[in-house]
Design a protein around this motif. Sequence first.
Motif, short mmCIF file in Angstrom:
data_model
loop_
_atom_site.label_atom_id
_atom_site.label_comp_id
_atom_site.label_asym_id
_atom_site.label_seq_id
_atom_site.Cartn_x
_atom_site.Cartn_y
_atom_site.Cartn_z
N PRO A 3 0.81 -1.22 0.00
CA PRO A 3 0.00 0.00 0.00
C PRO A 3 0.84 1.26 0.00
CG PRO A 3 -0.01 -1.00 2.16
CD PRO A 3 0.68 -1.96 1.26
N PRO A 11 -7.16 -5.61 8.91
CA PRO A 11 -6.18 -5.51 7.83
C PRO A 11 -6.57 -4.50 6.77
CG PRO A 11 -6.50 -7.78 8.41
CD PRO A 11 -7.48 -7.00 9.22
N LYS A 60 -5.85 -1.12 8.09
CA LYS A 60 -4.40 -0.91 8.13
C LYS A 60 -3.86 -0.59 6.75
CE LYS A 60 -2.68 -3.41 12.09
NZ LYS A 60 -1.83 -4.48 12.56
N THR A 61 -4.39 -1.32 5.77
CA THR A 61 -3.95 -1.08 4.39
C THR A 61 -4.27 0.34 3.98
OG1 THR A 61 -4.57 -3.35 3.99
CG2 THR A 61 -4.01 -2.05 2.08
N ALA A 94 -2.04 2.79 5.58
CA ALA A 94 -0.66 2.76 5.11
C ALA A 94 -0.51 3.41 3.74
CB ALA A 94 -0.16 1.32 5.04
#
Lengths: 714, 251
Positions: B151, B170, B173-174, B177
Amino acid sequence: MASVTGASLVLFFLACAGGILLSALSGRKRAPLVIAIAGTLSSLLMVFAAATVLVTGQSYEAALWTLNGFGRLTLRLDPLSAIFLLAAGIVYFSVSIFVRNFIKDQLDDAYPTHRYGVLYFALMASVVLILVASDAPLFLISWECMSILCFLLLNYDLRQQSDKTAGYIMLAMSEAGFLAVVVAFLVLGRTAADLSFSALSAAAAGLSPQALWSVFLLGFFGFGVKAGLVPVNFWLPRSYTAAPSIFIPVFAGVTLNLGFYGILRLNADLIHTGYGTGVLALVVGSITALVGILYATTDNDMKTMLAHSSIENAGIIVAGLGAFLIYRASGHPVAAAIALSAALYHMLNHSIYKTLLFQGTAYVEAETGTRDMDQLGGLSRLLPGLSIIFLVGCLAISAVPPFNGFVSEWMTLQALLRSAVLSSTSIRIVFALCGASLALTAALAVTCFVKVYAMSFLGIRRGTWEPRLHARAGARFSLGFLAAVCLLLGTLPTYVLPVLNRTVEPLAGASVTTSLVQPFFTATAENGQLPPAFLQDFHNLGAQSGKGLLPGRGLVVLLRGLEANPVVFAMSPSYSVIALAVLLLLAWFVVTRLTRRSAVARRALWAGGIPRLLPQMTYTATGFSNPVRVVFQAIFQPNITEDTRQTVAVHFRTAIHRQREETHVVDRLFLEPVGAAMQWIAGFLAGMHHGRLNAYVTYVLAFFLLILFLYRGT
Amino acid sequence: MSFWFWHGLRRGIQSTRYPRRAEAAPGVSPGCPVNTEFESDDEAQRAAAICPVDAIIAHGRSAFVDLGKCVHCQRCHLCIPTPMNWDAGYEWTRLPAKQIECAILPSAFSKSMHIMVVDAGDCGACLHEVKQLNNPLYNMHRLGFFFTATPRTADLLLIVGPVSENMRGPLLKTWEAMPTTRRVMAVGSCAITGGVFGHNFMCAGGAGSVLPVDFEVPGNPPPPLAILHGLLVATGRKSVTKNELVPEGRS
């Protein structure tokens, strides 16, 4: 000045004796303090004595008593000894301060610390005695003392069986080397008036080339044992790994140098050989460097890795010495001076940064209880100060400016490139191959130390160890001091080269100061020190900046060529460090100006979206160095065994264990064949010992008859 | 000896000409129903009743289609006497319901957009179609679109799947990021509304409830060309088709 040198030497030996006495008498608690105080004092005296000789250029000589059968024992501290004494003094200064904090951690209660102090000072005295000895008997006696004391210090901490084996291997190899050196001196001394170095040097002039070759080979491999040269270096990684962490800096920073000192003293100072010997030294040095760095890159134990890296640096130094011998024998004094100053510079640098790295390793080991890079990680947050200093050491050893390793490795490679002046094509090819090998070594060294720093200090903690944070002001001072020396030696080569020149000029026959340190500060268009056009060009480039502010000849290391090619090579770490700092500041300024408006959001590190980054998921030291392992498989020749457990069918494996066993290339190609040959001879001879008395009587009779036959005429 | 080079030259370019020319090859799209005006209320009611996923809403004589739910089952097209109108195309990309402005990426991205694909509990169908974009027929590289594995270099977050509970973290988080100037595209009816999985204790019911979605590509799964259209819309090289959505408060 000679009297000052003499007085400081006498004071040094007194300080050592005082250190021995006080450590023997003081109790367990006081001993570390005694080592620190007496050690600092005596090492400062060492540095002072060396500095007086190097600054004034006057040697110090003294005659001691006459030993029956050996002649007069004499001391002589000339610039060649002084440069090694200087390196030893700096290392001992740092170690003496460092040792105080660590001696209690490292040595078990079962081992009295004061006995360590006795050995420590005895070794220090014997090292200085080796350096100032000016005759073969004193030199050999103190060399033998040094070997035995090294063995005792190595085996000081006898907790593991492997330590003992390592110590015995080291002792055996030291003795073998010692015997070779004794034979070399005997060959040399056969025609000499007495056994002083001056007489031996005079006698060497009358020796046949074959005798000189044999002296060279005996001396080169005899001292090569201590210097860690292929193929007599197999003791070195073993013993460095086994030695107590507080003691290895002395190994790597002092006794390793004694090998170079011996080679220089015997093979370059006492005898003058043809260029064949130089080619041998160059080739052996290059191979040593490559083998050393290959094993250093693939090893995960910080101590073993640094030991292999010492071998690599020894190889670079000896390659420089080889180039020096070749240039000197073929009548190119300027190139010889450059090569020798590069080798000495590298020797000095290696002593300093290797001491720093070994002490850093000892620090890490004391904090974490491990030195396995696969277990470490994340130390930069735990020990920020040590992390920066260790980074300085890593940068210095990987030859990154502005630290000292860069200057000496650059000079070594430039010295090899000077092979253009040689007439023989075959030797030029040897130079090219060795230069390529050293360049490869330098590249691998970067990989190796990126790995050390990244795997131990960056990332997250991989092992199960718990940090034990102790306040260690002394240790931090010692490490900081070494880092500062690394920076100074790396940024001010034009002030270091004149000091080295005291040693280089008598040996090479040309001044490295006049050939490399161009007088940009003092030259004017009128006084003719430099051609006006050349001077004008460099003044336009700014080579005279600092004139008036700084003493000395200039800040540019430059070799001038002929009219067609006025500059052969040039660099100025002093100016480049300033330029680098300015560029960094400028970049920082520009970046902050540009990003002033944009907000920076700080989020968790991207780790593939997993909930928590586990230590097992991170890059390991083994993984990092695996490409090197694969590329150089022909050299490593690993023995890989695969143990696969299957459950139902071939496709369903539960576990695959890969065992990788390596035998060091020197062990494989040298030690094992030699051992096998010895076994074979012993087996052959064992056939004669069958226990029948009659046969033994026959042997005696036959031998007696043989002797009678041989000496029938006399 | 292989003559792949020669064969390749002889065959010529096989990639689709889209977007320069519409792709007319049979089977590139399953098609979808569009809003239909019937003769009577009953017919509209029947069309709404036959839809298994409640994608058709009858309002008077009109039947409105919520493409975000449609699974292309064709019952409204084949199984009732008066079928719904059928769109055999693939340019279905639309904006989320409450979004008015089309948040296309700046022009710097128009020829180079890096796409991070996150499978947020997908059944595999949408992911399979996304994967087809890299094959020689669709070949999205020619348009300057690239998949990326991290990412940190991604400009567009392409989400497939209804965002299961385990993938919510996740996914966030992606998204966190990714560097800014980033867009989010929900691909497939699951990622838009939760689809057949809906909204429940293990399923967020669409990417929109977790992240601010900028573009939606309906379809179950959307054909590769529909996704390609979505990517072109995100870079501003195609415009959003004006779907007449269900009027507010009329259902």
